[in-house]
Design an enzyme around this catalytic site. Structure first.
Site, PDB file in Angstrom:
ATOM      1  N   LYS A 257     -21.393 -34.122  20.758  1.00  0.00           N
ATOM      2  CA  LYS A 257     -22.544 -33.733  21.359  1.00  0.00           C
ATOM      3  C   LYS A 257     -23.283 -34.954  22.291  1.00  0.00           C
ATOM      4  O   LYS A 257     -23.196 -35.975  21.848  1.00  0.00           O
ATOM      5  CB  LYS A 257     -23.755 -33.427  20.203  1.00  0.00           C
ATOM      6  CG  LYS A 257     -23.041 -32.231  19.676  1.00  0.00           C
ATOM      7  CD  LYS A 257     -23.514 -30.837  20.394  1.00  0.00           C
ATOM      8  CE  LYS A 257     -23.174 -29.598  19.706  1.00  0.00           C
ATOM      9  NZ  LYS A 257     -23.312 -28.318  20.450  1.00  0.00           N
TER      10      LYS A 257
ATOM     11  N   LYS B  19     -17.822 -17.475  20.835  1.00  0.00           N
ATOM     12  CA  LYS B  19     -18.317 -17.402  19.393  1.00  0.00           C
ATOM     13  C   LYS B  19     -18.382 -15.942  18.930  1.00  0.00           C
ATOM     14  O   LYS B  19     -19.096 -15.193  19.639  1.00  0.00           O
ATOM     15  CB  LYS B  19     -19.614 -18.257  19.289  1.00  0.00           C
ATOM     16  CG  LYS B  19     -19.389 -19.713  19.808  1.00  0.00           C
ATOM     17  CD  LYS B  19     -20.667 -20.244  19.984  1.00  0.00           C
ATOM     18  CE  LYS B  19     -20.480 -21.751  20.067  1.00  0.00           C
ATOM     19  NZ  LYS B  19     -21.668 -22.729  20.494  1.00  0.00           N
TER      20      LYS B  19
END
Length: 362
Positions: A119, A242
């Site tokens: 991240k 997703k």
């Protein structure tokens, strides 16, 4: 999505089967310290409904359609392999302050994983923090690695969650790629036009870094159209799919087929699901077909972003990573965890009301 079971499962039945929980994370992820989710003790398998708290009912309803269909047995696709390769996930930890030991502790939760998503672009941090974090992961593989002797190289992905401007993205990608190759940069900017500009600029400067689209697809009410729009705009090399926000396994696989025809690669990823919810992503990834690459070799799908269970301090069920892979299997929550971390009072009622509001939109 045609054929959904949602209208056949009474709301009262869903409420009766609902088990809302709040699970602590090891470190904050997407600004979340406690991951709230609603689990269903459904008829085919336990399933999960866990749209992030800020999502409005219309968006949360798309996640609910998946949770019902997966839990009550309305999935047509069947896996073609019994396990899937996964990537490690490193949150926006501050290695400049906490030291490289944090990376060692995190990487040991991902035995055998050689692809790592890191991240970046966290609010309150600087580019120097991102560079230090990526460098620390590269150094860990060189010094330690999964065998303890080092000498390994990682496939590095970074995820900005749309946090950069075009100029910031170009500067960041240049800096992050200076120490070694990047597999791809996920959602460096928010809009499709910005993604296309970043991708074109990166290519024109001879930086061999792929651009991946996530939010540009999954937050669309029509993900099929969004995939085509992103691809036709030349805005991505990789589509991150997703299962929950895209309304289920079968819908994701249909989108994946569209993506492949457009020459875009696919990564099946997690929405910070619990051990229960992760099963849907693993199932979908195991259904992806192999393909023949440009050299005539059989290529399996690339590492999935489904090993986020290591981010939980406590999870409702365990999913082991063995040699960088996770097995396709249904799990049953630990009753003690369900009881200890059950949401009660106002938080429980908030989730039940949210269920009512979202169900009404289906």
């Amino acid at each position: 999505m045609c054929g959904s079971l949602v209208g056949m499962i009474p709301l009262a039945d869903l409420i009766d089967r609902a088990r809302p929980v709040g699970l602590p994370l090891q470190v904050p992820f997407r600004g979340v310290q406690v991951r709230e989710a609603l689990l269903f003790d459904a008829t085919s398998r336990w399933s999960e409904w866990s749209p992030f708290l800020e999502y409005e009912p219309a968006e949360a309803a798309r996640w609910l359609r998946h949770a019902v269909d997966f839990g009550f047995g309305d999935v047509q696709a069947r896996p073609v392999r019994d396990s899937v390769e996964v990537n490690a996930t490193i949150p926006a930890v501050d290695v400049r302050q906490d030291g490289p030991g944090m990376i060692d502790a995190l990487m040991r939760r991902y035995p055998g994983c050689t692809t790592v998503k890191i991240k970046v672009a966290q609010k309150g941090q600087e580019l120097a923090d991102d560079v230090a974090r990526v460098r620390a992961v590269r150094d860990w593989f060189a010094r330690v690695g999964h065998g303890g002797n080092g000498g390994e190289h990682a496939t590095i992905r970074v995820d900005a969650n749309g946090g950069w401007s075009v100029e910031e993205a170009i500067t960041a990608i240049t800096a992050l790629a200076a120490d070694g190759p990047l597999d791809y940069v996920e959602q460096p900017c928010a809009s499709i036009a910005e993604l296309a500009e970043v991708r074109h600029t990166v290519q024109s400067r001879g930086l061999f870094v792929r651009i991946a689209a996530d939010e540009a697809i999954r937050k669309s009410a029509d993900p099929h159209a969004a995939v085509r729009e992103v691809a036709e705009a030349g805005a991505c090399d990789v589509a991150v799919l997703k299962v929950p926000p895209l309304q289920g396994v079968d819908n994701v696989l249909s989108i994946a087929k569209d993506v492949a025809q457009l020459g875009v690669a696919i990564t099946i990823s997690s929405a910070l699901d619990t051990g229960v919810g992760m099963g849907a992503g693993i199932y979908a990834a195991a259904c992806l077909p192999e393909h023949v690459d440009d050299d005539g070799m059989i290529a399996t799908p690339q590492a999935a972003g489904l090993a986020t269970g290591g981010l939980f301090a406590v999870d409702v069920a365990s999913r082991r990573i063995v040699d960088g892979c996770m097995k396709v299997e249904d799990v049953v929550p630990d009753p003690e965890v369900l009881e200890k971390y059950a949401l009660t009072g106002e938080r429980k009622q908030w989730w039940i009301q949210r269920l009512r509001d979202s169900y009404a939109l289906l």
